[in-house]
Design an enzyme around this catalytic site. Structure first.
Site, short mmCIF file in Angstrom:
data_model
loop_
_atom_site.label_atom_id
_atom_site.label_comp_id
_atom_site.label_asym_id
_atom_site.label_seq_id
_atom_site.Cartn_x
_atom_site.Cartn_y
_atom_site.Cartn_z
N CYS A 112 0.88 -1.16 0.00
CA CYS A 112 0.00 0.00 0.00
C CYS A 112 0.91 1.20 0.00
O CYS A 112 1.54 1.52 1.02
CB CYS A 112 -0.92 0.01 1.22
SG CYS A 112 -1.99 1.48 1.27
N CYS A 157 -0.51 4.40 2.41
CA CYS A 157 -0.71 4.27 3.86
C CYS A 157 -0.45 2.82 4.26
O CYS A 157 0.67 2.35 4.13
CB CYS A 157 -2.09 4.74 4.28
SG CYS A 157 -3.44 4.06 3.30
N SER A 158 -1.47 2.12 4.72
CA SER A 158 -1.25 0.71 5.10
C SER A 158 -2.53 -0.10 4.94
O SER A 158 -2.88 -0.89 5.82
CB SER A 158 -0.74 0.61 6.54
OG SER A 158 -1.65 1.24 7.44
N CYS A 159 -3.25 0.11 3.83
CA CYS A 159 -4.47 -0.67 3.58
C CYS A 159 -4.12 -2.15 3.55
O CYS A 159 -3.14 -2.56 2.90
CB CYS A 159 -5.10 -0.24 2.25
SG CYS A 159 -5.69 1.47 2.26
#
Length: 220
Positions: free
Chosen positions: A122, A125-127
């Site tokens: 991702c 961000c950190s999906c």
């Protein structure tokens, strides 16, 4: 789809990161520090129970987490009809096993083959697909991984101990708030006679992100 083969960053992937990949991230990010400070304050005021928080985190990390994804992979390895369903509509196929909910509403499964290896990142961000993989590991959320997975996926894989033939193309998939990806790894050789439960034990979290491979079955 947000896939790209090695060397093709695709639109929207120039983020100007100049970091090197490092598995040991001793420094906490700003958001991690804010969350920890908030947890400490709420615990000090008696508004939350730290033990309850630990139980929730443990559930996502160990029970709700990668074991769910491993069951999805094992079912696909033994059931061709389920495998086809997973390719066509991963969200529904995964939900049929009871794994759905927040952060897993829109799933896509990408299947590794001898010719193509898939890697999930991702970049913004950190999906991450919580219902099947639990909480994202620290390195997945780090800027070095997010940048270098796009710029040098083969090098990132080598850092994780995954060295693939040069003839194997590497395709990078960028998870977003709308779509989250799960890698369907190749079934390891020598596992033909194993039960579905035993196969699930071979599936690792990293193999479902693309930074690892399934375990080899133990010799009989």
């Amino acid at each position: 789809m947000h896939g790209m083969t090695q060397g093709d960053h695709g639109p929207g992937h120039e983020h100007g990161h100049d970091h090197e990949h490092d598995h040991e991230h001793s420094e906490l990010g700003a958001m991690d520090l804010r969350v920890r400070a908030l947890e400490s304050l709420l615990a000090a005021k008696g508004w939350i129970d730290p033990a309850a928080l630990d139980a929730i985190v443990d559930a996502y990390q160990t029970r709700i987490g990668p074991r769910n994804g491993a069951r999805v992979v094992a079912r696909a390895w033994v059931d061709p009809a389920y495998r086809d369903w997973l390719r066509r509509d991963a969200t529904a196929a995964i939900a049929s096993l009871g794994f759905s909910g927040r952060q897993g509403e829109h799933m896509v499964v990408v299947e590794n083959t001898p010719d193509t290896h898939h890697l999930v990142v991702c970049t913004l961000c950190s999906c991450y697909p919580w219902p099947v993989l639990g909480l994202p590991p620290t390195w997945y959320k780090s800027a070095p991984y997010r940048a270098r997975a796009v710029r040098d996926p083969r090098g990132v894989l080598a850092d994780f101990g995954v060295v693939l033939p040069e003839s194997t193309a590497i395709r990078v998939w960028d998870s977003t708030a709308e779509i989250r990806y799960l890698v369907l790894p190749m079934r390891p050789p020598g596992s033909e006679g194993l039960s579905e439960d035993a196969l699930a034990d071979l599936v690792t979290r990293d193999s479902m992100i693309g930074t690892g491979l399934p375990r080899s079955p133990s010799p009989a």
